[in-house]
Design a protein around this motif. Structure first.
Motif, mmCIF file in Angstrom:
data_model
loop_
_atom_site.group_PDB
_atom_site.id
_atom_site.type_symbol
_atom_site.label_atom_id
_atom_site.label_comp_id
_atom_site.label_asym_id
_atom_site.label_seq_id
_atom_site.Cartn_x
_atom_site.Cartn_y
_atom_site.Cartn_z
ATOM 1 N N ASP A 1 0.827 -1.193 0.000
ATOM 2 C CA ASP A 1 0.000 0.000 0.000
ATOM 3 C C ASP A 1 0.869 1.254 0.000
ATOM 4 O OD1 ASP A 1 0.036 1.470 2.854
ATOM 5 O OD2 ASP A 1 0.343 -0.682 3.144
ATOM 6 N N ILE A 2 0.274 2.362 -0.428
ATOM 7 C CA ILE A 2 0.960 3.651 -0.380
ATOM 8 C C ILE A 2 0.085 4.630 0.392
ATOM 9 C CG2 ILE A 2 2.451 3.429 -2.403
ATOM 10 C CD1 ILE A 2 0.262 4.818 -4.031
ATOM 11 N N ASP A 3 -0.421 4.172 1.511
ATOM 12 C CA ASP A 3 -1.330 4.971 2.323
ATOM 13 C C ASP A 3 -0.523 5.929 3.194
ATOM 14 O OD1 ASP A 3 -3.575 5.969 3.486
ATOM 15 O OD2 ASP A 3 -3.850 4.309 4.873
ATOM 16 N N CYS A 4 0.138 6.877 2.529
ATOM 17 C CA CYS A 4 0.966 7.839 3.257
ATOM 18 C C CYS A 4 0.552 9.262 2.919
ATOM 19 C CB CYS A 4 2.445 7.626 2.936
ATOM 20 S SG CYS A 4 2.830 7.584 1.163
ATOM 21 N N ASP A 5 -0.720 9.441 2.584
ATOM 22 C CA ASP A 5 -1.219 10.767 2.246
ATOM 23 C C ASP A 5 -1.160 11.681 3.472
ATOM 24 O OD1 ASP A 5 -2.381 12.850 0.929
ATOM 25 O OD2 ASP A 5 -4.427 12.150 1.215
ATOM 26 N N VAL A 6 -0.689 12.902 3.274
ATOM 27 C CA VAL A 6 -0.602 13.848 4.389
ATOM 28 C C VAL A 6 -1.340 15.139 4.069
ATOM 29 C CG1 VAL A 6 1.571 12.965 5.296
ATOM 30 C CG2 VAL A 6 1.628 14.702 3.520
ATOM 31 N N MET A 7 -2.215 15.121 3.079
ATOM 32 C CA MET A 7 -2.891 16.352 2.676
ATOM 33 C C MET A 7 -3.699 16.962 3.820
ATOM 34 S SD MET A 7 -1.920 16.996 -0.307
ATOM 35 C CE MET A 7 -3.089 18.250 -0.815
ATOM 36 N N GLY A 8 -4.390 16.108 4.585
ATOM 37 C CA GLY A 8 -5.236 16.643 5.643
ATOM 38 C C GLY A 8 -4.755 16.297 7.034
ATOM 39 N N VAL A 9 -3.570 15.724 7.135
ATOM 40 C CA VAL A 9 -3.081 15.274 8.429
ATOM 41 C C VAL A 9 -2.801 16.455 9.338
ATOM 42 C CG1 VAL A 9 -1.145 14.148 9.584
ATOM 43 C CG2 VAL A 9 -2.126 13.136 7.537
ATOM 44 N N GLY A 10 -3.126 16.267 10.614
ATOM 45 C CA GLY A 10 -2.796 17.267 11.614
ATOM 46 C C GLY A 10 -3.852 18.337 11.802
ATOM 47 N N GLN A 11 -4.972 18.223 11.100
ATOM 48 C CA GLN A 11 -6.007 19.232 11.217
ATOM 49 C C GLN A 11 -6.957 18.962 12.382
ATOM 50 O OE1 GLN A 11 -5.718 21.915 9.215
ATOM 51 N NE2 GLN A 11 -3.863 20.833 8.608
ATOM 52 N N GLY A 12 -6.932 17.714 12.856
ATOM 53 C CA GLY A 12 -7.820 17.362 13.956
ATOM 54 C C GLY A 12 -9.229 17.102 13.462
ATOM 55 N N GLY A 13 -10.103 16.637 14.335
ATOM 56 C CA GLY A 13 -11.468 16.327 13.955
ATOM 57 C C GLY A 13 -12.435 16.818 15.005
ATOM 58 N N ASP A 14 -13.535 16.107 15.145
ATOM 59 C CA ASP A 14 -14.548 16.433 16.134
ATOM 60 C C ASP A 14 -13.942 16.287 17.530
ATOM 61 O OD1 ASP A 14 -16.700 16.644 17.790
ATOM 62 O OD2 ASP A 14 -17.922 15.111 16.798
ATOM 63 N N PRO A 15 -13.920 17.360 18.344
ATOM 64 C CA PRO A 15 -13.323 17.253 19.684
ATOM 65 C C PRO A 15 -13.963 16.163 20.535
ATOM 66 C CG PRO A 15 -13.704 19.543 19.105
ATOM 67 C CD PRO A 15 -14.375 18.720 18.040
ATOM 68 N N ALA A 16 -15.248 15.872 20.303
ATOM 69 C CA ALA A 16 -15.920 14.844 21.082
ATOM 70 C C ALA A 16 -15.436 13.444 20.703
ATOM 71 C CB ALA A 16 -17.437 14.936 20.884
ATOM 72 N N ARG A 17 -14.785 13.330 19.542
ATOM 73 C CA ARG A 17 -14.270 12.046 19.072
ATOM 74 C C ARG A 17 -12.761 12.152 18.848
ATOM 75 N NH1 ARG A 17 -18.574 8.969 16.589
ATOM 76 N NH2 ARG A 17 -17.131 8.116 15.056
ATOM 77 N N ALA A 18 -12.092 12.808 19.769
ATOM 78 C CA ALA A 18 -10.676 13.109 19.609
ATOM 79 C C ALA A 18 -9.830 11.849 19.706
ATOM 80 C CB ALA A 18 -10.234 14.111 20.666
#
Length: 244
Positions: free
Chosen positions: A115-132
């Motif tokens: 696999d080449i699942d190393c995409d970093v386009m959206g990494v580090g942006q965080g998500g829903d704080p309730a599902r952190a």
């Protein structure tokens, strides 16, 4: 044009980023080079992999401290050199290049064996704080309990992420101290035990198995099972099963 004349497909790759921070911000040391290559690619209609952008996103996602193991360490300076990669860093950057390469050279896709699942386009942006996302240590989770399902004896349970909202599975560690067990019970959902250390006697659908560190035990819905600690050493088990 020379590459095309020989039947090759030219691809331009912008420079890889350096690990160079200033006042907490990653510096773009290749901005002019990147711009020049982008202009060349547009003018000559050549495919471009913007590795400068991809690698900067990758470094930012790791953070300044987290990125250091991916660069060569200079013992005399007690720091990463910021330019040359360790083996781990070289592998990671190669993955970034390959991920972009298959977009501009689709013929490569059938040749991939990993696999080449190393995409970093959206990494580090965080998500829903309730599902952190979380990092926890078991020292904060220990619960003293008797053996479940009537197994008896002293055990210590570590319910990882029990309060995490929307998590579809349960991950738990249980230490069966001397004489403790998980009593015989029917299984209403698929469950996996993994023996971390110690020895035990495992009964699955009426058949007994001697188990030890390294054994993985899959119990499917409709089966029955039990586990008993054996010997002087604690039996340490990881358990995973669907939450619902």
């Amino acid at each position: 044009q020379v590459a095309r004349d020989h039947g090759a497909t030219p691809v331009l790759v912008t420079p890889v980023a350096r690990l160079l921070y200033d006042f907490g911000s990653l510096l773009d040391t290749h901005a002019r080079y990147t711009l020049a290559m982008q202009q060349l690619a547009t003018r000559e209609h050549v495919a471009l992999i913007d590795l400068n952008d991809r690698s900067m996103r990758w470094i930012r996602a790791l953070g300044e401290q987290g990125a250091r193991p991916y660069f060569l360490f200079v013992p005399e300076q007690h720091k990463a050199d910021g330019t040359h990669f360790s083996v781990a860093g070289a592998n990671a950057v190669a993955c970034l290049v390959l991920r972009e390469a298959v977009q501009v050279l689709p013929a490569l896709q059938p040749a991939l064996v990993r696999d080449i699942d190393c995409d970093v386009m959206g990494v580090g942006q965080g998500g829903d704080p309730a599902r952190a996302s979380q990092v926890v240590h078991e020292d904060t989770l220990a619960r003293t309990q008797s053996g479940p399902h009537g197994g008896g004896g002293p055990t210590t349970a570590y319910p990882f992420f029990a309060d995490a909202q929307g998590l579809p599975f349960v991950l738990r560690k249980r230490v069966l101290h001397k004489g403790a067990g998980i009593g015989l019970h029917p299984q209403h959902k698929d469950e996996i035990y993994y023996i971390v250390s110690g020895q035990g006697s495992y009964v699955l659908d009426g058949k007994q198995h001697d188990v030890r560190a390294g054994h993985a035990l899959l119990t499917r819905k409709g089966s029955s099972h039990a586990l008993q600690q054996v010997g002087e050493e604690d039996l340490v088990v990881l358990l995973a099963y669907p939450r619902n």
